[in-house]
Design an enzyme around this catalytic site. Structure first.
Site, mmCIF file in Angstrom:
data_model
loop_
_atom_site.group_PDB
_atom_site.id
_atom_site.type_symbol
_atom_site.label_atom_id
_atom_site.label_comp_id
_atom_site.label_asym_id
_atom_site.label_seq_id
_atom_site.Cartn_x
_atom_site.Cartn_y
_atom_site.Cartn_z
ATOM 1 N N LEU A 33 0.822 -1.216 0.000
ATOM 2 C CA LEU A 33 0.000 0.000 0.000
ATOM 3 C C LEU A 33 0.853 1.264 0.000
ATOM 4 O O LEU A 33 1.888 1.324 0.655
ATOM 5 C CB LEU A 33 -0.914 0.007 1.235
ATOM 6 C CG LEU A 33 -1.871 -1.190 1.373
ATOM 7 C CD1 LEU A 33 -2.712 -1.038 2.636
ATOM 8 C CD2 LEU A 33 -2.777 -1.327 0.133
ATOM 9 N N HIS A 34 0.406 2.247 -0.764
ATOM 10 C CA HIS A 34 1.073 3.546 -0.786
ATOM 11 C C HIS A 34 0.004 4.637 -0.727
ATOM 12 O O HIS A 34 -1.196 4.343 -0.633
ATOM 13 C CB HIS A 34 1.993 3.679 -2.003
ATOM 14 C CG HIS A 34 1.310 3.428 -3.318
ATOM 15 N ND1 HIS A 34 0.262 4.193 -3.772
ATOM 16 C CD2 HIS A 34 1.518 2.477 -4.271
ATOM 17 C CE1 HIS A 34 -0.131 3.751 -4.949
ATOM 18 N NE2 HIS A 34 0.601 2.691 -5.272
ATOM 19 N N HIS A 37 -3.198 4.260 -2.761
ATOM 20 C CA HIS A 37 -4.218 3.359 -2.204
ATOM 21 C C HIS A 37 -4.947 4.045 -1.035
ATOM 22 O O HIS A 37 -6.165 3.908 -0.889
ATOM 23 C CB HIS A 37 -3.575 2.082 -1.659
ATOM 24 C CG HIS A 37 -2.885 1.247 -2.702
ATOM 25 N ND1 HIS A 37 -1.542 0.977 -2.669
ATOM 26 C CD2 HIS A 37 -3.371 0.620 -3.795
ATOM 27 C CE1 HIS A 37 -1.226 0.209 -3.695
ATOM 28 N NE2 HIS A 37 -2.306 -0.019 -4.395
ATOM 29 N N GLY A 147 -8.722 3.458 -8.814
ATOM 30 C CA GLY A 147 -7.903 4.624 -9.147
ATOM 31 C C GLY A 147 -7.934 4.932 -10.637
ATOM 32 O O GLY A 147 -7.875 4.037 -11.478
ATOM 33 N N VAL A 184 1.842 8.968 -8.338
ATOM 34 C CA VAL A 184 2.302 8.022 -7.312
ATOM 35 C C VAL A 184 2.051 6.599 -7.797
ATOM 36 O O VAL A 184 0.963 6.279 -8.270
ATOM 37 C CB VAL A 184 1.568 8.290 -5.973
ATOM 38 C CG1 VAL A 184 1.813 7.166 -4.985
ATOM 39 C CG2 VAL A 184 2.019 9.626 -5.383
ATOM 40 N N SER A 185 3.085 5.763 -7.712
ATOM 41 C CA SER A 185 2.968 4.374 -8.163
ATOM 42 C C SER A 185 3.957 3.526 -7.376
ATOM 43 O O SER A 185 5.017 4.013 -6.957
ATOM 44 C CB SER A 185 3.313 4.313 -9.655
ATOM 45 O OG SER A 185 3.730 3.020 -10.024
ATOM 46 N N SER A 186 3.621 2.239 -7.204
ATOM 47 C CA SER A 186 4.549 1.372 -6.469
ATOM 48 C C SER A 186 5.857 1.198 -7.255
ATOM 49 O O SER A 186 6.886 0.864 -6.692
ATOM 50 C CB SER A 186 3.911 0.016 -6.168
ATOM 51 O OG SER A 186 3.023 -0.337 -7.176
#
Ligand code: PAF
Length: 283
Positions: A33-34, A37, A147, A184-186
């Protein structure tokens, strides 16, 4: 926050909550999770009294040569984040309870799933559509938050819900951006500090396109060429694809009609990291 592993237990809880007239919202994730999320959870909290977060690294949406086994699974950290974000139920099943022995049913998406990301990852969206439908049936939500960052996935899920008459309202959560505009992305953790700065060109490209449309340029291919040139002029970056789609149908769009909405989709390699971004804009 209650952690549930068994689909039958999650179904029973969801059923009981619905009988007690609770509004349920689900946020589906593959964990790690970031901030992105957590923004979905925040939106879910605003929409419903009970928030269910699912964490499941879905094997059927990974290709044979993809990183299923290397996919990050920081479960303890995810539990702490989910708890502090106000999640009520965390549903985290084992693969064997979702796809038990003798499992064989898969949903087949249509043409919308074969282009862009689907072309790169054959079968990926069939896996997504299947797990999303199963998780709808297990968590029984009134609302599901997805998202906008994964715009094609969102379009496919909207299509799925309409085509199969699923009784759930799909809500799109806006893309969360870093201060330089980077979505924002993992995957951002794989960018060097240098590449992270260079990657702001994706956002600049989206803004340029939006401005060109607002100025009245209706030749979308021309705008695409300008954006691609802008991105490819940054030494760290190389476009994989730059395409406009019709916001309604998600079909490739080459010329705009005044007043209609379009979405510019970007897939760009920054070093070896493939980044996705997109933005809705009006002609
Ligand atoms: O977007 C994701 O993380 C996944 O594709 C989803 C929707 C959780 C299905 O596995």
């Amino acid at each position: 926050m209650q952690i549930i592993n068994e689909p039958e237990q999650m179904q029973a809880i969801a059923e009981k909550l619905r009988l007690n007239r609770q509004l349920l919202a689900v946020v589906m994730t593959m964990g790690a999770l970031h901030e992105g999320h957590l923004s979905l959870v925040k939106l879910a909290r605003e929409r419903a009294g009970t928030v269910i977060l699912t964490i499941f690294v879905n094997p059927t949406q990974f290709g044979a040569n993809e990183d299923l086994h290397r996919y990050p699974r920081p479960f303890e950290q995810d539990v702490a984040l989910a708890k502090s974000a106000g999640v009520d139920y965390l549903f985290a099943p084992e693969a064997g309870s979702i796809y038990p022995e003798h499992y064989q049913t898969t949903l087949q998406c249509g043409a919308i799933a074969e282009q862009f990301e689907g072309q790169q990852r054959p079968g990926h969206f069939n896996g997504v559509a299947t797990i999303v439908t199963k998780l709808f049936n297990i968590t029984k939500p009134h609302t599901a938050i997805f998202g906008e960052k994964d715009a094609q996935q969102l379009a496919i899920i909207r299509r799925l819900v309409a085509d199969l008459n699923l009784d759930v309202s799909v809500v799109a959560a806006p893309i969360v951006r870093e201060t330089n505009g980077l979505a924002v992305s993992s995957r951002n953790i794989y960018l060097s500090s240098h590449e992270r700065i260079a990657a702001d060109v994706l956002y600049r490209g989206l803004c340029h396109a939006e401005q060109r449309l607002a100025e009245g340029e209706l030749n979308l291919q021309k705008i695409v060429a300008e954006v691609a040139e802008m991105i490819n002029s940054v030494p760290e970056c190389r476009t994989d694809y730059v395409n406009f789609v019709d916001e309604e149908s998600f079909a490739l769009a080459e010329r705009a009609d005044a007043g209609k909405e379009y979405r510019l989709l970007l897939a760009v390699f920054c070093g070896s990291v493939r980044l996705l971004d997109n933005r809705k804009m009006s002609a």
